[in-house]
Design a protein around this motif. Structure first.
Motif, mmCIF file in Angstrom:
data_model
loop_
_atom_site.group_PDB
_atom_site.id
_atom_site.type_symbol
_atom_site.label_atom_id
_atom_site.label_comp_id
_atom_site.label_asym_id
_atom_site.label_seq_id
_atom_site.Cartn_x
_atom_site.Cartn_y
_atom_site.Cartn_z
ATOM 1 N N PRO A 97 0.401 -1.433 0.095
ATOM 2 C CA PRO A 97 0.041 -0.450 0.235
ATOM 3 C C PRO A 97 0.531 1.509 -0.788
ATOM 4 C CG PRO A 97 -0.253 -1.291 2.036
ATOM 5 C CD PRO A 97 0.345 -1.970 1.528
ATOM 6 N N GLU A 98 2.087 1.430 1.268
ATOM 7 C CA GLU A 98 2.464 2.545 0.651
ATOM 8 C C GLU A 98 3.639 2.944 -0.454
ATOM 9 O OE1 GLU A 98 5.638 1.908 3.996
ATOM 10 O OE2 GLU A 98 3.626 2.707 5.371
ATOM 11 N N ALA A 99 3.790 1.471 -1.071
ATOM 12 C CA ALA A 99 4.041 1.625 -2.544
ATOM 13 C C ALA A 99 3.161 2.367 -3.552
ATOM 14 C CB ALA A 99 5.454 0.330 -3.070
ATOM 15 N N ALA A 100 2.243 1.924 -2.721
ATOM 16 C CA ALA A 100 0.919 2.025 -4.680
ATOM 17 C C ALA A 100 0.899 3.607 -3.807
ATOM 18 C CB ALA A 100 0.579 1.637 -3.841
ATOM 19 N N VAL A 101 1.056 4.375 -2.910
ATOM 20 C CA VAL A 101 0.278 5.830 -2.833
ATOM 21 C C VAL A 101 1.613 6.356 -3.112
ATOM 22 C CG1 VAL A 101 0.092 7.733 -0.776
ATOM 23 C CG2 VAL A 101 -1.340 5.598 -0.885
ATOM 24 N N HIS A 102 2.991 5.718 -2.945
ATOM 25 C CA HIS A 102 4.184 6.950 -3.632
ATOM 26 C C HIS A 102 3.960 6.946 -5.268
ATOM 27 C CE1 HIS A 102 8.169 8.143 -4.328
ATOM 28 N NE2 HIS A 102 8.649 7.215 -5.164
ATOM 29 N N ASP A 103 3.804 5.228 -5.500
ATOM 30 C CA ASP A 103 3.630 5.137 -7.308
ATOM 31 C C ASP A 103 2.290 6.411 -7.782
ATOM 32 O OD1 ASP A 103 5.503 3.550 -6.859
ATOM 33 O OD2 ASP A 103 4.345 2.111 -7.684
ATOM 34 N N ALA A 104 0.904 6.716 -7.341
ATOM 35 C CA ALA A 104 0.260 7.161 -7.281
ATOM 36 C C ALA A 104 0.195 8.604 -7.434
ATOM 37 C CB ALA A 104 -0.718 6.360 -7.004
ATOM 38 N N ASP A 105 1.098 8.920 -6.674
ATOM 39 C CA ASP A 105 1.675 10.478 -6.942
ATOM 40 C C ASP A 105 2.497 11.101 -7.732
ATOM 41 O OD1 ASP A 105 2.207 13.114 -5.357
ATOM 42 O OD2 ASP A 105 3.987 12.164 -5.245
ATOM 43 N N GLU A 106 3.799 9.870 -8.110
ATOM 44 C CA GLU A 106 4.287 9.901 -9.231
ATOM 45 C C GLU A 106 3.667 9.889 -10.430
ATOM 46 O OE1 GLU A 106 7.395 6.906 -8.855
ATOM 47 O OE2 GLU A 106 8.862 7.731 -7.764
ATOM 48 N N LEU A 107 2.606 8.707 -10.421
ATOM 49 C CA LEU A 107 1.867 9.257 -11.739
ATOM 50 C C LEU A 107 1.256 10.265 -12.431
ATOM 51 C CD1 LEU A 107 0.573 7.536 -14.271
ATOM 52 C CD2 LEU A 107 -1.028 6.298 -12.786
ATOM 53 N N VAL A 108 0.423 10.756 -11.062
ATOM 54 C CA VAL A 108 -0.319 11.727 -11.071
ATOM 55 C C VAL A 108 0.728 12.961 -11.256
ATOM 56 C CG1 VAL A 108 -1.370 14.234 -9.384
ATOM 57 C CG2 VAL A 108 -2.129 11.666 -9.220
ATOM 58 N N ALA A 109 1.764 13.295 -10.971
ATOM 59 C CA ALA A 109 2.503 14.444 -11.244
ATOM 60 C C ALA A 109 3.209 13.975 -12.613
ATOM 61 C CB ALA A 109 4.357 14.492 -10.299
ATOM 62 N N ALA A 110 3.319 12.976 -13.262
ATOM 63 C CA ALA A 110 3.649 12.664 -14.796
ATOM 64 C C ALA A 110 3.125 13.189 -15.090
ATOM 65 C CB ALA A 110 3.848 11.181 -14.723
ATOM 66 N N LEU A 111 1.484 12.956 -15.250
ATOM 67 C CA LEU A 111 0.091 13.439 -15.694
ATOM 68 C C LEU A 111 0.166 14.723 -16.424
ATOM 69 C CD1 LEU A 111 -2.351 12.912 -17.593
ATOM 70 C CD2 LEU A 111 -3.475 12.913 -15.436
ATOM 71 N N MET A 112 0.618 15.570 -15.506
ATOM 72 C CA MET A 112 0.112 16.540 -14.849
ATOM 73 C C MET A 112 1.372 17.448 -16.195
ATOM 74 S SD MET A 112 -0.272 18.280 -10.750
ATOM 75 C CE MET A 112 0.134 16.747 -10.541
ATOM 76 N N ARG A 113 2.576 16.789 -15.885
ATOM 77 C CA ARG A 113 3.824 17.139 -16.551
ATOM 78 C C ARG A 113 3.453 16.916 -18.214
ATOM 79 N NH1 ARG A 113 6.422 15.221 -13.056
ATOM 80 N NH2 ARG A 113 7.222 13.347 -14.266
ATOM 81 N N ASP A 114 3.053 15.446 -18.544
ATOM 82 C CA ASP A 114 2.843 15.355 -19.795
ATOM 83 C C ASP A 114 1.039 15.886 -20.167
ATOM 84 O OD1 ASP A 114 4.193 13.518 -20.093
ATOM 85 O OD2 ASP A 114 2.732 11.766 -19.529
ATOM 86 N N ARG A 115 0.278 16.944 -19.524
ATOM 87 C CA ARG A 115 -0.477 18.107 -19.542
ATOM 88 C C ARG A 115 0.211 19.250 -19.990
ATOM 89 N NH1 ARG A 115 -5.581 17.430 -18.713
ATOM 90 N NH2 ARG A 115 -6.278 19.683 -20.289
ATOM 91 N N GLY A 116 0.928 19.730 -19.243
ATOM 92 C CA GLY A 116 1.826 20.286 -19.802
ATOM 93 C C GLY A 116 1.804 21.795 -18.473
ATOM 94 N N TYR A 117 1.380 21.204 -17.438
ATOM 95 C CA TYR A 117 1.378 22.082 -16.220
ATOM 96 C C TYR A 117 2.803 21.675 -15.797
ATOM 97 C CZ TYR A 117 -3.949 21.230 -15.224
ATOM 98 O OH TYR A 117 -4.811 22.061 -15.099
#
Length: 186
Positions: A97-117
């Motif tokens: 679960p802790e690794a999943a939360v960390h990975d979720a945080d990274e995925l959201v950050a990557a999505l923001m970057r790919d969108r142009g934020y």
């Protein structure tokens, strides 16, 4: 006093009162628009600024900055890849679960970057997100708090589960939001 002077004073008074009433109406519409656009972030900004006028100027500054950003929609194939990555992270939660939360945080950050934020720090990221994702932002803030606690192994499984759900709120919002912004708008 002559009738002419009284008439001029009456006209001036009507104009002043009319201007005041019109100004109040404009402020009410502006406030309603900002509340609708920013959701809970509006009240957070008022609390941080100490008064509505300063908060509203800050929120309008955010809107102006956001209009200049190159936020773009993702092609369908890329959105599907992100959705698959999210599904894998959710599956990971069962065993790690802790690794999943960390990975979720990274995925959201990557999505923001790919969108142009732009990645100009935590506070600026939140301000930029608030313009289009104000209602999901509270969920993201709560997820980030649990993520910070989880790095010290102090988060409960229930807190981690809640963080995953909160990350999902912003993730879905970012993934579904397809309108471009900025100078290259078509």
């Amino acid at each position: 006093m002559s009738t002419g002077i009284v008439a001029v004073i009456a006209v001036i008074a009507v104009v002043v009162v009319g201007g005041f009433v019109a100004g109040m109406a404009v402020n009410r519409r502006r406030r309603a628009r900002l509340r609708d656009r920013f959701g809970p972030e509006y009240e957070r900004a008022v609390e941080a600024a100490g008064n509505r006028r300063s908060a509203e100027r800050e929120l309008e500054d955010r809107e102006r900055r956001f209009a200049d950003l190159e936020i773009k929609p993702l092609p369908g194939e890329v959105r599907e890849q992100y959705a698959r990555r999210w599904a894998r992270i959710q599956e990971e939660f069962v065993d790690r679960p802790e690794a999943a939360v960390h990975d979720a945080d990274e995925l959201v950050a990557a999505l923001m970057r790919d969108r142009g934020y732009p990645d100009e720090g935590y506070e600026q990221r939140l301000r930029d997100l608030s313009v289009r994702h104000g209602r999901a932002l509270e969920q993201y803030r709560a997820a980030l708090e649990v993520h910070a606690v989880s790095t010290c192994d102090a988060a409960t499984t229930e807190q981690l589960r809640g963080a995953m759900m909160r990350y999902r709120t912003l993730f879905d919002d970012l993934l579904a939001d397809g309108g471009p912004t900025g100078a290259r708008r078509s």
